[in-house]
Design a protein around this motif. Structure first.
Motif, PDB file in Angstrom:
ATOM      1  N   HIS A  36       1.005  -1.195  -0.155  1.00 39.45           N
ATOM      2  CA  HIS A  36       0.050  -0.044  -0.110  1.00 39.45           C
ATOM      3  C   HIS A  36       0.962   1.138   0.021  1.00 39.45           C
ATOM      4  CE1 HIS A  36      -3.441   2.623   0.678  1.00 39.45           C
ATOM      5  NE2 HIS A  36      -2.981   3.094   1.727  1.00 39.45           N
ATOM      6  N   GLN A  39       2.440   1.750  -3.428  1.00 35.79           N
ATOM      7  CA  GLN A  39       1.307   2.177  -4.415  1.00 35.79           C
ATOM      8  C   GLN A  39       1.134   3.698  -3.902  1.00 35.79           C
ATOM      9  OE1 GLN A  39       0.061   0.304  -6.840  1.00 35.79           O
ATOM     10  NE2 GLN A  39      -0.607   2.482  -7.411  1.00 35.79           N
ATOM     11  N   GLN A  40       1.074   4.240  -2.766  1.00 34.99           N
ATOM     12  CA  GLN A  40       0.906   5.603  -2.545  1.00 34.99           C
ATOM     13  C   GLN A  40       1.997   6.381  -3.098  1.00 34.99           C
ATOM     14  OE1 GLN A  40       0.152   5.534   1.711  1.00 34.99           O
ATOM     15  NE2 GLN A  40      -1.845   6.085   1.319  1.00 34.99           N
ATOM     16  N   ASN A  43       1.990   6.558  -6.879  1.00 29.81           N
ATOM     17  CA  ASN A  43       0.838   7.497  -7.216  1.00 29.81           C
ATOM     18  C   ASN A  43       1.179   9.123  -6.997  1.00 29.81           C
ATOM     19  OD1 ASN A  43      -1.065   5.566  -7.870  1.00 29.81           O
ATOM     20  ND2 ASN A  43      -2.119   5.629  -6.139  1.00 29.81           N
ATOM     21  N   ASN A  44       2.021   9.419  -5.911  1.00 28.21           N
ATOM     22  CA  ASN A  44       2.331  10.654  -5.736  1.00 28.21           C
ATOM     23  C   ASN A  44       3.425  10.961  -6.696  1.00 28.21           C
ATOM     24  OD1 ASN A  44       0.796  11.038  -3.362  1.00 28.21           O
ATOM     25  ND2 ASN A  44       2.257  10.288  -1.765  1.00 28.21           N
ATOM     26  N   TYR A  46       3.975  10.041  -9.679  1.00 30.62           N
ATOM     27  CA  TYR A  46       3.164   9.833 -10.905  1.00 30.62           C
ATOM     28  C   TYR A  46       2.631  11.335 -10.950  1.00 30.62           C
ATOM     29  CZ  TYR A  46      -0.068   9.410 -14.580  1.00 30.62           C
ATOM     30  OH  TYR A  46      -0.667   9.429 -15.972  1.00 30.62           O
ATOM     31  N   SER A  47       1.664  11.647  -9.796  1.00 31.92           N
ATOM     32  CA  SER A  47       1.033  12.885 -10.005  1.00 31.92           C
ATOM     33  C   SER A  47       2.235  14.105 -10.071  1.00 31.92           C
ATOM     34  CB  SER A  47       0.295  13.138  -8.601  1.00 31.92           C
ATOM     35  OG  SER A  47      -0.761  12.437  -8.333  1.00 31.92           O
ATOM     36  N   LYS A  50       3.423  14.313 -13.564  1.00 35.80           N
ATOM     37  CA  LYS A  50       2.319  14.738 -14.644  1.00 35.80           C
ATOM     38  C   LYS A  50       2.240  16.164 -14.417  1.00 35.80           C
ATOM     39  CE  LYS A  50      -2.317  13.941 -15.603  1.00 35.80           C
ATOM     40  NZ  LYS A  50      -3.579  13.287 -15.207  1.00 35.80           N
TER      41      LYS A  50
END
Length: 106
Positions: A36, A39-40, A43-44, A46-47, A50
């Motif tokens: 988990h 994954q966080q 995601n962070n 990637y954000s 981006k």
């Protein structure tokens, strides 16, 4: 009747089974938590990437627009210079013609 040695072996066997199951639960929970967390983090990341890419894209588009404007101005200036060069050539021919007709005969 159980001997102390047999009781000890049975207890150890039961304890190993019990401890193994508890350790497996700990491993499963730790693994799930780590998964988990990874994954966080992904995601962070990637954000953030981006956002940085979108910012860079916007800056590049702005620079391209500015360069297009500059290019258009340079093309306009080049056209105006070509016109002036043609006019200067025509004027030079006119002056040379005037000199040859009126001044050289004197």
């Amino acid at each position: 009747m159980w001997s102390n040695r047999a009781k000890e072996r049975a207890f150890k066997s039961q304890y190993v089974t019990y401890a193994s199951s508890k350790l497996q639960l700990i491993v499963d929970m730790t693994s799930a938590n780590a998964s988990h967390q990874v994954q966080q983090e992904l995601n962070n990341t990637y954000s953030r990437l981006k956002h940085e890419v979108n910012t860079a894209k916007a800056e590049l588009r702005s620079e391209i627009q500015s360069m297009d404007t500059d290019r258009n101005k340079l093309n306009d200036a080049a056209g105006a210079l070509k016109t002036l060069r043609n006019k200067a050539g025509w004027l030079d021919n006119e002056i040379n013609g005037f000199i040859s007709r009126f001044i050289d005969y004197s």
